[in-house]
Design an enzyme around this catalytic site. Structure first.
Site, mmCIF file in Angstrom:
data_model
loop_
_atom_site.group_PDB
_atom_site.id
_atom_site.type_symbol
_atom_site.label_atom_id
_atom_site.label_comp_id
_atom_site.label_asym_id
_atom_site.label_seq_id
_atom_site.Cartn_x
_atom_site.Cartn_y
_atom_site.Cartn_z
ATOM 1 N N TRP A 72 0.894 -1.152 0.000
ATOM 2 C CA TRP A 72 0.000 0.000 0.000
ATOM 3 C C TRP A 72 0.929 1.198 0.000
ATOM 4 O O TRP A 72 1.470 1.591 1.012
ATOM 5 C CB TRP A 72 -0.894 0.006 1.238
ATOM 6 C CG TRP A 72 -1.848 1.138 1.233
ATOM 7 C CD1 TRP A 72 -1.735 2.333 1.884
ATOM 8 C CD2 TRP A 72 -3.075 1.225 0.500
ATOM 9 N NE1 TRP A 72 -2.788 3.143 1.612
ATOM 10 C CE2 TRP A 72 -3.634 2.486 0.762
ATOM 11 C CE3 TRP A 72 -3.751 0.348 -0.338
ATOM 12 C CZ2 TRP A 72 -4.844 2.899 0.203
ATOM 13 C CZ3 TRP A 72 -4.946 0.758 -0.892
ATOM 14 C CH2 TRP A 72 -5.481 2.013 -0.616
ATOM 15 N N ASN A 96 6.886 -3.021 6.244
ATOM 16 C CA ASN A 96 5.594 -2.340 6.435
ATOM 17 C C ASN A 96 5.828 -1.254 7.473
ATOM 18 O O ASN A 96 6.279 -1.542 8.587
ATOM 19 C CB ASN A 96 4.523 -3.307 6.943
ATOM 20 C CG ASN A 96 3.270 -2.551 7.397
ATOM 21 O OD1 ASN A 96 2.925 -1.529 6.820
ATOM 22 N ND2 ASN A 96 2.659 -3.017 8.476
ATOM 23 N N GLY A 97 5.554 -0.018 7.121
ATOM 24 C CA GLY A 97 5.790 1.096 8.046
ATOM 25 C C GLY A 97 6.369 2.270 7.282
ATOM 26 O O GLY A 97 6.333 2.297 6.040
ATOM 27 N N GLU A 480 -25.988 6.287 6.596
ATOM 28 C CA GLU A 480 -25.386 5.278 5.698
ATOM 29 C C GLU A 480 -25.568 3.846 6.204
ATOM 30 O O GLU A 480 -25.919 2.957 5.449
ATOM 31 C CB GLU A 480 -23.874 5.516 5.604
ATOM 32 C CG GLU A 480 -23.423 6.569 4.656
ATOM 33 C CD GLU A 480 -21.901 6.534 4.557
ATOM 34 O OE1 GLU A 480 -21.390 5.820 3.680
ATOM 35 O OE2 GLU A 480 -21.247 7.196 5.386
HETATM 36 C C1 AGP Z 1 -18.646 7.959 3.244
HETATM 37 O O1 AGP Z 1 -18.761 7.077 4.292
HETATM 38 C C2 AGP Z 1 -19.189 7.479 1.969
HETATM 39 N N1 AGP Z 1 -18.533 6.299 1.594
HETATM 40 C C3 AGP Z 1 -19.202 8.531 0.854
HETATM 41 O O2 AGP Z 1 -19.941 9.635 1.295
HETATM 42 C C4 AGP Z 1 -17.813 9.026 0.437
HETATM 43 O O3 AGP Z 1 -17.268 9.839 1.414
HETATM 44 C C5 AGP Z 1 -17.938 9.823 -0.864
HETATM 45 O O4 AGP Z 1 -18.458 8.971 -1.862
HETATM 46 C C6 AGP Z 1 -16.601 10.411 -1.298
HETATM 47 O O5 AGP Z 1 -15.696 9.391 -1.561
HETATM 48 P P1 AGP Z 1 -14.158 9.756 -1.782
HETATM 49 O O6 AGP Z 1 -13.625 10.329 -0.511
HETATM 50 O O7 AGP Z 1 -13.500 8.458 -2.156
HETATM 51 O O8 AGP Z 1 -14.094 10.748 -2.916
#
Ligand code: AGP
Length: 600
Positions: A72, A96-97, A480
């Site tokens: 990553w 990793n770090g 959500e």
């Molecule tokens: C947040 O929990 C949601 N998954 C959604 O609102 C998200 O923040 C939004 O789609 C923006 O995504 P992004 O930061 O990858 O651009």
């Protein structure tokens, strides 16, 4: 957050390394590699992308000892050269770090003739171990680690020698019959053994197929306890948490620690922001900023607005990306786009709109190599590691971390921020990760309140100034994952309409931490209590007044007023999680939502 593995045994190492890496892909999946040693020497294979990309072109490799890595990216974009293992002569390292002083080490080693081929911090460690190598690997690793500042979990291969070590990043040893394993986490080796030894900070292990010897950093042998793991694989990937969201909420101390790593020097009261290529003069000339984002990232940007205006005196417009595209950007302003995935279509479209009118652009994102990183002049990475749960948590906290760094840096350049205040805030920022850990250990009151309100159909979150964006974030999280209709309001706005909705059936979460508007928030609490609403207050641990006015108080550790929104965030995240759990909602994959919204 990467995944590392190691193997020494009586089976062909390559297949085991690949299989174990696949079980660590939730830790990182933008590039991968393995190194295997047999009597003909060491072979290193690396590829960009997921493990399957590496696996598909992998030739037959013989060898019973090896190391592997799934990445990553934090330093150096995802590509074959920056993928691990990094080698120096016959020594290969997976890590990793974050090595905070790698630039310094690079200069020192280059002067000694070492050639660097990658952009990574880890390559410096490979050369450093080679630099100290005389006749055994363990001594070379111990000497090298003494020069390292930062966090690491490493596996080092040299010939038939295999050494592992950790500081601040997780690492385990798996004990098998005639074979032993190294891994970042349990899922990697659960298929092969349940006998695990957890390496602690500043501990080193010399791993061979017949035994594992543990040392401290002065090479004194140490005894280690063997744990027997009874988890199934799915539980292991969640490290025993029921949901990825809860796991990621608990990863926030680390995410913030990594996001601050190498960027804050609280002793000097200084900030260094890698990825910010703006000169002090350009910052001085910045009179207007537009922050553009969607969803949770928008809420982070909204807090950024308050911070910039308070600490740097720069006017900020915060824009919903899907709306911004149809308004007009102000030439000469700095446009900051925030997106954890770096792939959100509306944010990308808004960015292109802004660029077309000649704005300077800066992105705050969590994914190295994502589309947004290729379309801006400045990229500042949050270092949260991959986020699996659809509901953003640790990436939000890291976005706040980067915004605090940016605002303080701009405020200092603009001469709006005294060195004394800057140093005070920086010292307090470094303590936030441990404050979050304390908060995570006191979540029972949150669970209790969550159960009492989980059958509600409407919930309100209220806050003032810096806490208003956190009220919005709390409401978004609850919507959500629990499907409850939730609203976030500027507390002073209630009496202009929404108060009509407040009854004994509408729980209110009031963010009432110390600050300029504390008394006013208490008045707003009295307004909703007068309508019999059940009220939970998020308040400072030293606040002895607040409980008189509310039904439940969640106390957050005392910190600088301007930093308390970070702590209140953890409370609203946990509250949303436990309400959704009480309603048996599919928390990690809520209906109708996607982790990255790549359509308009
Ligand atoms: C947040 O929990 C949601 N998954 C959604 O609102 C998200 O923040 C939004 O789609 C923006 O995504 P992004 O930061 O990858 O651009």
């Amino acid at each position: 957050m990467c995944g590392i593995v190691g193997y020494s045994g009586n089976k062909q190492a390559a297949a085991i390394l690949i299989d174990s890496l696949k079980r660590l892909e939730y830790r990182g999946y933008d590039s991968a590699g393995i190194a295997v040693f047999d009597n003909n020497g060491m072979e290193v294979y690396k590829e960009k992308g997921r493990i399957v990309e590496l696996e598909k072109d992998l030739p037959e490799i013989s060898g019973f000892i090896g190391i592997g890595h799934t990445r990553w990216a934090t330093h150096g974009k995802p590509n074959k050269i920056n993928a691990h293992p990094h080698a120096s002569g016959s020594i290969a390292v997976v890590h990793n770090g974050i090595i905070e002083n790698y630039q310094e080490l690079k200069e020192k080693l280059s002067r000694s003739g070492y050639e660097f081929v990658s952009e990574t911090d880890t390559e410096a460690l490979a050369h450093l171990i080679k630099y100290y190598y005389r006749d055994n690997l363990i001594d070379a690793v111990i000497s090298a680690l003494k020069d390292i500042k930062g966090s690491y979990a490493i596996a080092v291969l040299s010939g038939s020698e295999l050494v592992a070590a950790r500081k601040d990043s997780p690492l385990i040893i798996g004990l098998g019959e005639g074979e032993n394993f190294i891994a970042s986490d349990i899922p990697a080796i659960l298929k092969y053994t349940r006998k695990i030894i957890f390496l602690d900070d500043m501990e080193i292990a010399s791993v061979s197929k017949d035994n594992v010897i543990f040392y401290d950093t002065d090479k004194n042998p140490i005894e280690k306890k063997v744990s027997v793991i009874d988890w199934n694989l799915e539980a292991a990937e969640k490290s025993g948490y029921e949901h990825f969201m809860l796991k990621e909420i608990h990863e926030q101390p680390r995410a913030l620690h990594e996001t601050f790593a190498g960027r804050i020097s609280e002793l000097e009261g200084k900030i260094t922001i890698d990825g910010l290529n703006m000169t002090e003069a350009q910052i001085m000339d910045t009179s207007r900023i537009s922050i553009i984002a969607c969803g949770t990232s928008y809420n982070a940007g909204f807090l950024g607005k308050y911070l910039f205006e308070e600490l740097s005196g720069i006017h900020v417009d915060v824009e919903i990306a899907s709306e911004f595209r149809y308004s007009h950007s102000i030439p000469g302003s700095l446009v900051i786009v925030i997106s954890q995935s770096g792939e959100t279509a509306d944010t990308l479209a808004a960015l292109r709109e802004a660029k077309s009118s000649g704005c300077r652009t800066l992105a705050i994102t969590n994914v190295m190599g994502s589309t947004i990183t290729r379309e801006v002049e400045n990229v500042i990475y949050t270092r949260s590691g991959p986020e699996i749960g659809v509901a953003a948590t640790k990436t939000f906290i890291s976005q706040l971390g980067v915004l605090y760094l940016l605002v303080l840096y701009f405020g200092k350049c603009k001469g709006k921020l005294s060195q004394e205040r800057m140093s005070r805030i920086l010292i307090a920022m470094k303590q936030i990760p441990s404050h979050i850990t304390r908060l995570l250990n006191t979540k029972d009151a949150i669970k209790k309140f969550a159960e009492t309100v989980s059958s509600s159909s409407d919930v309100f979150f209220i806050g003032r100034t810096l806490n208003y964006p956190i009220a919005l974030e709390g409401a978004l999280k609850l919507k959500e994952i629990s499907y409850i209709h939730a609203e976030g309001y500027a507390a002073g706005e209630l009496k202009h309409g929404p108060l009509a909705l407040i009854t004994k059936l509408t729980p209110v979460v009031a963010i009432a931490t110390k600050g300029l508007t504390y008394d006013k928030v208490v008045n707003n609490i009295k307004e909703v209590k007068a309508r019999e609403a059940p009220v939970l207050a998020i308040a400072d641990e030293k606040d002895s007044e607040i409980e008189k006015y509310v039904d439940e108080v969640i106390r957050v550790p005392t910190t600088e007023d301007i930093l308390s929104p970070i702590l209140s965030t953890v409370v609203v995240q946990l509250l949303s999680y436990y309400i959704a759990k009480a309603r048996n909602c599919p928390i990690d994959q809520p209906r109708n939502l996607a982790k990255s919204v790549t359509v308009e």
